[in-house]
Design a protein around this motif. Structure first.
Motif, mmCIF file in Angstrom:
data_model
loop_
_atom_site.group_PDB
_atom_site.id
_atom_site.type_symbol
_atom_site.label_atom_id
_atom_site.label_comp_id
_atom_site.label_asym_id
_atom_site.label_seq_id
_atom_site.Cartn_x
_atom_site.Cartn_y
_atom_site.Cartn_z
ATOM 1 N N MET A 1 -14.300 -36.759 -27.219
ATOM 2 C CA MET A 1 -15.533 -35.994 -27.398
ATOM 3 C C MET A 1 -15.321 -34.966 -28.512
ATOM 4 N N ALA A 2 -16.208 -34.926 -29.471
ATOM 5 C CA ALA A 2 -16.049 -34.038 -30.623
ATOM 6 C C ALA A 2 -16.127 -32.566 -30.241
ATOM 7 N N ASN A 3 -16.878 -32.231 -29.195
ATOM 8 C CA ASN A 3 -17.061 -30.824 -28.833
ATOM 9 C C ASN A 3 -16.133 -30.375 -27.702
ATOM 10 N N ASP A 4 -15.123 -31.152 -27.366
ATOM 11 C CA ASP A 4 -14.168 -30.803 -26.315
ATOM 12 C C ASP A 4 -13.291 -29.662 -26.811
ATOM 13 N N GLU A 5 -13.304 -28.532 -26.084
ATOM 14 C CA GLU A 5 -12.565 -27.360 -26.552
ATOM 15 C C GLU A 5 -11.058 -27.580 -26.568
ATOM 16 N N ASN A 6 -10.529 -28.438 -25.696
ATOM 17 C CA ASN A 6 -9.095 -28.737 -25.720
ATOM 18 C C ASN A 6 -8.719 -29.476 -27.004
ATOM 19 N N ILE A 7 -9.542 -30.418 -27.411
ATOM 20 C CA ILE A 7 -9.299 -31.160 -28.653
ATOM 21 C C ILE A 7 -9.389 -30.221 -29.855
ATOM 22 N N ILE A 8 -10.361 -29.333 -29.836
ATOM 23 C CA ILE A 8 -10.530 -28.383 -30.943
ATOM 24 C C ILE A 8 -9.292 -27.489 -31.075
ATOM 25 N N GLN B 1 -6.758 -27.455 -34.273
ATOM 26 C CA GLN B 1 -6.535 -26.219 -35.014
ATOM 27 C C GLN B 1 -5.044 -25.901 -35.129
ATOM 28 N N ALA B 2 -4.266 -26.354 -34.137
ATOM 29 C CA ALA B 2 -2.820 -26.126 -34.166
ATOM 30 C C ALA B 2 -2.082 -27.191 -34.979
ATOM 31 N N GLY B 3 -2.807 -28.177 -35.510
ATOM 32 C CA GLY B 3 -2.191 -29.187 -36.366
ATOM 33 C C GLY B 3 -1.899 -30.512 -35.684
ATOM 34 N N TYR B 4 -2.295 -30.657 -34.442
ATOM 35 C CA TYR B 4 -2.081 -31.920 -33.725
ATOM 36 C C TYR B 4 -3.249 -32.859 -33.977
ATOM 37 N N GLU B 5 -2.962 -34.131 -33.963
ATOM 38 C CA GLU B 5 -4.010 -35.150 -34.066
ATOM 39 C C GLU B 5 -4.122 -35.815 -32.702
ATOM 40 N N TYR C 1 3.015 -36.680 -28.123
ATOM 41 C CA TYR C 1 3.053 -35.725 -27.024
ATOM 42 C C TYR C 1 2.037 -36.107 -25.955
ATOM 43 N N ILE C 2 2.415 -35.903 -24.713
ATOM 44 C CA ILE C 2 1.493 -36.016 -23.590
ATOM 45 C C ILE C 2 0.817 -34.662 -23.463
ATOM 46 N N VAL C 3 -0.476 -34.656 -23.240
ATOM 47 C CA VAL C 3 -1.202 -33.398 -23.128
ATOM 48 C C VAL C 3 -1.782 -33.275 -21.724
ATOM 49 N N LYS C 4 -1.458 -32.157 -21.090
ATOM 50 C CA LYS C 4 -2.056 -31.792 -19.808
ATOM 51 C C LYS C 4 -2.847 -30.511 -20.031
ATOM 52 N N THR C 5 -3.972 -30.385 -19.353
ATOM 53 C CA THR C 5 -4.811 -29.209 -19.527
ATOM 54 C C THR C 5 -4.773 -28.344 -18.275
ATOM 55 N N ALA C 6 -4.978 -27.042 -18.475
ATOM 56 C CA ALA C 6 -4.984 -26.087 -17.368
ATOM 57 C C ALA C 6 -6.223 -26.328 -16.503
ATOM 58 N N ARG C 7 -6.027 -26.170 -15.218
ATOM 59 C CA ARG C 7 -7.117 -26.303 -14.255
ATOM 60 C C ARG C 7 -7.154 -25.023 -13.416
ATOM 61 N N ASP C 8 -8.343 -24.474 -13.211
ATOM 62 C CA ASP C 8 -8.480 -23.255 -12.412
ATOM 63 C C ASP C 8 -8.010 -23.472 -10.980
ATOM 64 N N ARG C 9 -8.304 -24.640 -10.418
ATOM 65 C CA ARG C 9 -7.966 -24.883 -9.013
ATOM 66 C C ARG C 9 -6.496 -25.236 -8.808
ATOM 67 N N MET C 10 -5.750 -25.437 -9.916
ATOM 68 C CA MET C 10 -4.339 -25.776 -9.808
ATOM 69 C C MET C 10 -3.558 -24.973 -10.851
ATOM 70 N N PRO C 11 -3.334 -23.677 -10.584
ATOM 71 C CA PRO C 11 -2.638 -22.857 -11.581
ATOM 72 C C PRO C 11 -1.184 -23.296 -11.760
ATOM 73 N N MET C 12 -0.693 -23.081 -12.960
ATOM 74 C CA MET C 12 0.674 -23.474 -13.300
ATOM 75 C C MET C 12 1.644 -22.379 -12.903
ATOM 76 N N ASP C 13 2.724 -22.768 -12.263
ATOM 77 C CA ASP C 13 3.808 -21.853 -11.915
ATOM 78 C C ASP C 13 4.823 -21.935 -13.050
ATOM 79 N N TRP C 14 4.912 -20.899 -13.893
ATOM 80 C CA TRP C 14 5.747 -20.941 -15.083
ATOM 81 C C TRP C 14 7.193 -20.553 -14.785
ATOM 82 N N THR C 15 7.741 -21.134 -13.742
ATOM 83 C CA THR C 15 9.170 -21.023 -13.470
ATOM 84 C C THR C 15 9.793 -22.378 -13.767
ATOM 85 N N ALA C 16 11.104 -22.426 -13.886
ATOM 86 C CA ALA C 16 11.769 -23.700 -14.186
ATOM 87 C C ALA C 16 11.440 -24.754 -13.123
#
Length: 156
Positions: free
Chosen positions: A49-56, A60-64, A102-117
């Motif tokens: 989708m052209a208007n997907d904010e994750n793709i945008i 912008q960071a240089g990924y295709e 790269y595999i891309v996973k997106t943040a989800r509000d209902r499943m927050p990421m635990d940024w520990t090892a």
């Protein structure tokens, strides 16, 4: 006349020798490659989708972004009996930069990421093992406009 006949045989012998060496090397590689080499091959995925904010954010960071929304079905057996209809994993996107995938996973509000090892391992290691040819996993948080690159190095 005698040299011509021997020359033909010499060329045939060399060509046959090269063919035998090539076949032996192919057999050796096949014999010694790991059993898990039949890796997952992803299909085309959903339409981008052209208007997907994750793709945008990724672009912008240089990924295709190559593809979107992959479903990986997982059939599970418990003591030889199918466990329901199994389960599935979702890969949000596949992106590329500098000839690295790269595999891309997106943040989800209902499943927050635990940024520990251990939190990152529990949530994302399965994707790195599923597609070991990928250079890592990108975790995109569109709300905070952040891309985090995660790589796993499993010590032997």
């Amino acid at each position: 006349m005698l040299v011509g006949a021997y020359g033909d045989w010499l060329i045939m012998f060399l060509a046959g020798g090269i063919l035998v060496i090539w076949l032996l090397r192919a057999f050796y590689r096949w014999l010694h490659e790991p059993a898990s080499v039949n890796r997952l091959k992803l299909g085309k995925g959903a339409e981008l989708m052209a208007n997907d904010e994750n793709i945008i954010i990724l672009e912008q960071a240089g990924y295709e972004v190559k593809s979107s929304k992959h479903l990986v079905p997982i059939y599970i057996e418990l003591d030889g009996v199918p466990l329901g209809k199994g389960s599935r994993l979702y890969i949000d996107y596949i992106a590329e930069m500098d000839n690295s995938m790269y595999i891309v996973k997106t943040a989800r509000d209902r499943m927050p990421m635990d940024w520990t090892a251990s939190g990152v391992r529990d949530r994302l290691l399965v994707y790195a093992l599923l597609l070991p040819e990928c250079a890592g996993i990108l975790f995109v948080d569109a709300k905070d406009k952040v891309i985090r690159k995660i790589t796993f190095d499993i010590a032997e």
